[in-house]
Design a protein around this motif. Sequence first.
Motif, PDB file in Angstrom:
ATOM      1  N   LYS A  19       0.806  -1.219   0.000  1.00  0.00           N
ATOM      2  CA  LYS A  19       0.000   0.000   0.000  1.00  0.00           C
ATOM      3  C   LYS A  19       0.841   1.272   0.000  1.00  0.00           C
ATOM      4  O   LYS A  19       0.392   2.326  -0.420  1.00  0.00           O
ATOM      5  CB  LYS A  19      -0.897   0.019   1.244  1.00  0.00           C
ATOM      6  CG  LYS A  19      -1.933  -1.101   1.323  1.00  0.00           C
ATOM      7  CD  LYS A  19      -3.034  -0.905   0.309  1.00  0.00           C
ATOM      8  CE  LYS A  19      -4.228  -1.795   0.591  1.00  0.00           C
ATOM      9  NZ  LYS A  19      -5.131  -1.296   1.616  1.00  0.00           N
ATOM     10  N   VAL A  20       2.058   1.195   0.551  1.00  0.00           N
ATOM     11  CA  VAL A  20       2.907   2.389   0.671  1.00  0.00           C
ATOM     12  C   VAL A  20       4.357   1.955   0.845  1.00  0.00           C
ATOM     13  O   VAL A  20       4.631   0.865   1.353  1.00  0.00           O
ATOM     14  CB  VAL A  20       2.424   3.267   1.867  1.00  0.00           C
ATOM     15  CG1 VAL A  20       2.571   2.532   3.182  1.00  0.00           C
ATOM     16  CG2 VAL A  20       3.131   4.611   1.913  1.00  0.00           C
ATOM     17  N   ILE A  21       5.290   2.785   0.387  1.00  0.00           N
ATOM     18  CA  ILE A  21       6.727   2.515   0.537  1.00  0.00           C
ATOM     19  C   ILE A  21       7.358   3.676   1.298  1.00  0.00           C
ATOM     20  O   ILE A  21       7.059   4.843   1.016  1.00  0.00           O
ATOM     21  CB  ILE A  21       7.413   2.376  -0.846  1.00  0.00           C
ATOM     22  CG1 ILE A  21       6.936   1.094  -1.550  1.00  0.00           C
ATOM     23  CG2 ILE A  21       8.946   2.368  -0.717  1.00  0.00           C
ATOM     24  CD1 ILE A  21       7.401   0.982  -2.995  1.00  0.00           C
ATOM     25  N   ILE A  22       8.214   3.350   2.264  1.00  0.00           N
ATOM     26  CA  ILE A  22       8.961   4.380   3.006  1.00  0.00           C
ATOM     27  C   ILE A  22      10.446   4.201   2.718  1.00  0.00           C
ATOM     28  O   ILE A  22      10.979   3.108   2.850  1.00  0.00           O
ATOM     29  CB  ILE A  22       8.713   4.283   4.527  1.00  0.00           C
ATOM     30  CG1 ILE A  22       7.227   4.510   4.855  1.00  0.00           C
ATOM     31  CG2 ILE A  22       9.571   5.301   5.278  1.00  0.00           C
ATOM     32  CD1 ILE A  22       6.860   4.217   6.300  1.00  0.00           C
ATOM     33  N   ILE A  23      11.104   5.292   2.301  1.00  0.00           N
ATOM     34  CA  ILE A  23      12.558   5.269   2.070  1.00  0.00           C
ATOM     35  C   ILE A  23      13.216   6.058   3.199  1.00  0.00           C
ATOM     36  O   ILE A  23      12.930   7.236   3.402  1.00  0.00           O
ATOM     37  CB  ILE A  23      12.921   5.890   0.704  1.00  0.00           C
ATOM     38  CG1 ILE A  23      12.290   5.081  -0.442  1.00  0.00           C
ATOM     39  CG2 ILE A  23      14.446   5.954   0.541  1.00  0.00           C
ATOM     40  CD1 ILE A  23      12.521   5.671  -1.827  1.00  0.00           C
ATOM     41  N   ILE A  62       9.807   6.074  -9.042  1.00  0.00           N
ATOM     42  CA  ILE A  62       9.087   6.506  -7.836  1.00  0.00           C
ATOM     43  C   ILE A  62       7.774   7.185  -8.230  1.00  0.00           C
ATOM     44  O   ILE A  62       6.709   6.884  -7.693  1.00  0.00           O
ATOM     45  CB  ILE A  62       9.965   7.453  -6.981  1.00  0.00           C
ATOM     46  CG1 ILE A  62      11.120   6.665  -6.344  1.00  0.00           C
ATOM     47  CG2 ILE A  62       9.138   8.162  -5.908  1.00  0.00           C
ATOM     48  CD1 ILE A  62      12.184   7.525  -5.699  1.00  0.00           C
ATOM     49  N   GLN A  63       7.844   8.090  -9.183  1.00  0.00           N
ATOM     50  CA  GLN A  63       6.650   8.812  -9.620  1.00  0.00           C
ATOM     51  C   GLN A  63       5.660   7.891 -10.330  1.00  0.00           C
ATOM     52  O   GLN A  63       4.451   8.036 -10.194  1.00  0.00           O
ATOM     53  CB  GLN A  63       7.048   9.962 -10.556  1.00  0.00           C
ATOM     54  CG  GLN A  63       5.888  10.873 -10.921  1.00  0.00           C
ATOM     55  CD  GLN A  63       6.348  12.131 -11.608  1.00  0.00           C
ATOM     56  OE1 GLN A  63       7.179  12.875 -11.093  1.00  0.00           O
ATOM     57  NE2 GLN A  63       5.820  12.387 -12.785  1.00  0.00           N
ATOM     58  N   ASN A  64       6.180   6.922 -11.089  1.00  0.00           N
ATOM     59  CA  ASN A  64       5.320   6.023 -11.857  1.00  0.00           C
ATOM     60  C   ASN A  64       4.850   4.798 -11.069  1.00  0.00           C
ATOM     61  O   ASN A  64       4.080   3.994 -11.580  1.00  0.00           O
ATOM     62  CB  ASN A  64       6.058   5.551 -13.127  1.00  0.00           C
ATOM     63  CG  ASN A  64       6.335   6.698 -14.074  1.00  0.00           C
ATOM     64  OD1 ASN A  64       5.559   7.647 -14.152  1.00  0.00           O
ATOM     65  ND2 ASN A  64       7.446   6.633 -14.795  1.00  0.00           N
ATOM     66  N   HIS A  65       5.323   4.667  -9.837  1.00  0.00           N
ATOM     67  CA  HIS A  65       4.970   3.517  -9.013  1.00  0.00           C
ATOM     68  C   HIS A  65       3.495   3.579  -8.620  1.00  0.00           C
ATOM     69  O   HIS A  65       2.965   4.663  -8.361  1.00  0.00           O
ATOM     70  CB  HIS A  65       5.843   3.478  -7.750  1.00  0.00           C
ATOM     71  CG  HIS A  65       5.896   2.146  -7.093  1.00  0.00           C
ATOM     72  ND1 HIS A  65       4.860   1.659  -6.328  1.00  0.00           N
ATOM     73  CD2 HIS A  65       6.847   1.171  -7.094  1.00  0.00           C
ATOM     74  CE1 HIS A  65       5.175   0.452  -5.881  1.00  0.00           C
ATOM     75  NE2 HIS A  65       6.379   0.133  -6.331  1.00  0.00           N
ATOM     76  N   PRO A  66       2.819   2.420  -8.556  1.00  0.00           N
ATOM     77  CA  PRO A  66       1.392   2.448  -8.232  1.00  0.00           C
ATOM     78  C   PRO A  66       1.027   2.857  -6.807  1.00  0.00           C
ATOM     79  O   PRO A  66      -0.122   3.216  -6.553  1.00  0.00           O
ATOM     80  CB  PRO A  66       0.941   1.000  -8.503  1.00  0.00           C
ATOM     81  CG  PRO A  66       2.176   0.175  -8.475  1.00  0.00           C
ATOM     82  CD  PRO A  66       3.271   1.064  -8.948  1.00  0.00           C
ATOM     83  N   VAL A  67       1.981   2.799  -5.868  1.00  0.00           N
ATOM     84  CA  VAL A  67       1.647   3.214  -4.500  1.00  0.00           C
ATOM     85  C   VAL A  67       2.463   4.452  -4.097  1.00  0.00           C
ATOM     86  O   VAL A  67       3.535   4.708  -4.652  1.00  0.00           O
ATOM     87  CB  VAL A  67       1.878   2.074  -3.469  1.00  0.00           C
ATOM     88  CG1 VAL A  67       1.140   0.812  -3.879  1.00  0.00           C
ATOM     89  CG2 VAL A  67       3.352   1.800  -3.241  1.00  0.00           C
ATOM     90  N   PRO A  68       1.955   5.230  -3.135  1.00  0.00           N
ATOM     91  CA  PRO A  68       2.695   6.401  -2.659  1.00  0.00           C
ATOM     92  C   PRO A  68       4.044   6.019  -2.050  1.00  0.00           C
ATOM     93  O   PRO A  68       4.159   5.000  -1.367  1.00  0.00           O
ATOM     94  CB  PRO A  68       1.769   6.993  -1.596  1.00  0.00           C
ATOM     95  CG  PRO A  68       0.409   6.524  -1.976  1.00  0.00           C
ATOM     96  CD  PRO A  68       0.609   5.146  -2.531  1.00  0.00           C
ATOM     97  N   ARG A 172      -6.242   0.524  -2.307  1.00  0.00           N
ATOM     98  CA  ARG A 172      -5.083   0.622  -3.203  1.00  0.00           C
ATOM     99  C   ARG A 172      -5.480   1.010  -4.628  1.00  0.00           C
ATOM    100  O   ARG A 172      -4.839   1.885  -5.222  1.00  0.00           O
ATOM    101  CB  ARG A 172      -4.290  -0.692  -3.199  1.00  0.00           C
ATOM    102  CG  ARG A 172      -3.165  -0.646  -4.241  1.00  0.00           C
ATOM    103  CD  ARG A 172      -2.339  -1.898  -4.296  1.00  0.00           C
ATOM    104  NE  ARG A 172      -1.711  -1.985  -5.612  1.00  0.00           N
ATOM    105  CZ  ARG A 172      -0.435  -2.221  -5.835  1.00  0.00           C
ATOM    106  NH1 ARG A 172       0.378  -2.401  -4.828  1.00  0.00           N
ATOM    107  NH2 ARG A 172       0.021  -2.285  -7.056  1.00  0.00           N
ATOM    108  N   PRO A 173      -6.507   0.382  -5.238  1.00  0.00           N
ATOM    109  CA  PRO A 173      -6.858   0.784  -6.608  1.00  0.00           C
ATOM    110  C   PRO A 173      -7.220   2.265  -6.735  1.00  0.00           C
ATOM    111  O   PRO A 173      -6.870   2.920  -7.720  1.00  0.00           O
ATOM    112  CB  PRO A 173      -8.068  -0.109  -6.931  1.00  0.00           C
ATOM    113  CG  PRO A 173      -7.942  -1.281  -6.041  1.00  0.00           C
ATOM    114  CD  PRO A 173      -7.329  -0.761  -4.784  1.00  0.00           C
ATOM    115  N   VAL A 174      -7.910   2.796  -5.727  1.00  0.00           N
ATOM    116  CA  VAL A 174      -8.310   4.208  -5.753  1.00  0.00           C
ATOM    117  C   VAL A 174      -7.091   5.123  -5.628  1.00  0.00           C
ATOM    118  O   VAL A 174      -6.928   6.080  -6.386  1.00  0.00           O
ATOM    119  CB  VAL A 174      -9.339   4.504  -4.631  1.00  0.00           C
ATOM    120  CG1 VAL A 174      -9.580   6.003  -4.497  1.00  0.00           C
ATOM    121  CG2 VAL A 174     -10.648   3.778  -4.910  1.00  0.00           C
ATOM    122  N   VAL A 175      -6.227   4.826  -4.660  1.00  0.00           N
ATOM    123  CA  VAL A 175      -5.015   5.639  -4.453  1.00  0.00           C
ATOM    124  C   VAL A 175      -4.105   5.569  -5.676  1.00  0.00           C
ATOM    125  O   VAL A 175      -3.558   6.579  -6.127  1.00  0.00           O
ATOM    126  CB  VAL A 175      -4.261   5.184  -3.180  1.00  0.00           C
ATOM    127  CG1 VAL A 175      -2.911   5.884  -3.070  1.00  0.00           C
ATOM    128  CG2 VAL A 175      -5.098   5.483  -1.936  1.00  0.00           C
TER     129      VAL A 175
END
Length: 227
Positions: A19-23, A62-68, A172-175
């Motif tokens: 759902k989300v990635i943290i760097i 990062i910008q094209n990734h499906p999750v924030p 996830r699909p909406v985000v």
Amino acid sequence: MLKSLRSDILHEAESKDLKVIIISAEGPVFSSGHDLKELTDEQGSEHHSEVFQTCAEVMMLIQNHPVPVIAMVNGLATAAGCQLVASCDIAVASDKSSFATPGVNIGLFCSTPGVALGRAVPRKVALEMLFTGEPISAQEALLHGLLSRVVPADQLEEETMRIARKIASLSRPVVSLGKAAFYKQVHQDLRTAYHLASQTMVDNVALQDGQEGIKAFIQKRKPVWSH
């Protein structure tokens, strides 16, 4: 490091559970950018091309990734490290963090970091950073739009996780649809932007989770997302 980052970002990118990635980073430096030992004339231009091409690929990914993707910054972020922060969808930093594009000081202008930086902050702020190489504080970075928020260091993880958990609780699909649409419209003229966004709203309404959310709101209950 860039290839490792690319691999980690792509890992299970299409998984419904992601759902989300943290760097984030360990130590006093978030990222100081490229290793200058890789950029001497001993390696040659072919190697240099690969370095910068891989870097650009990661930033676009990062910008094209499906999750924030959230940057959690505690410390110094310079050159391609600053570019990484600017490329993330959300950036949370501790109040002791700082940001710079100092390449000009060593004769290597931060042209590629300038792409992400120039899209995150006003042009005159970006150019002052690029021309002088001088760092800006976390508060200045927040003021100019490079960061989403600044918190004391001991609250950084808690605040980042709060945002991440909120995103993870949503569909996830909406985000994913919304993220793609935002970046698609943001540099368009107003009429084109509204045309793209209006079509996205139609597509969103047609999603299973779009209908579930609307029905849940009308029925005054919590929505149950597909994923």
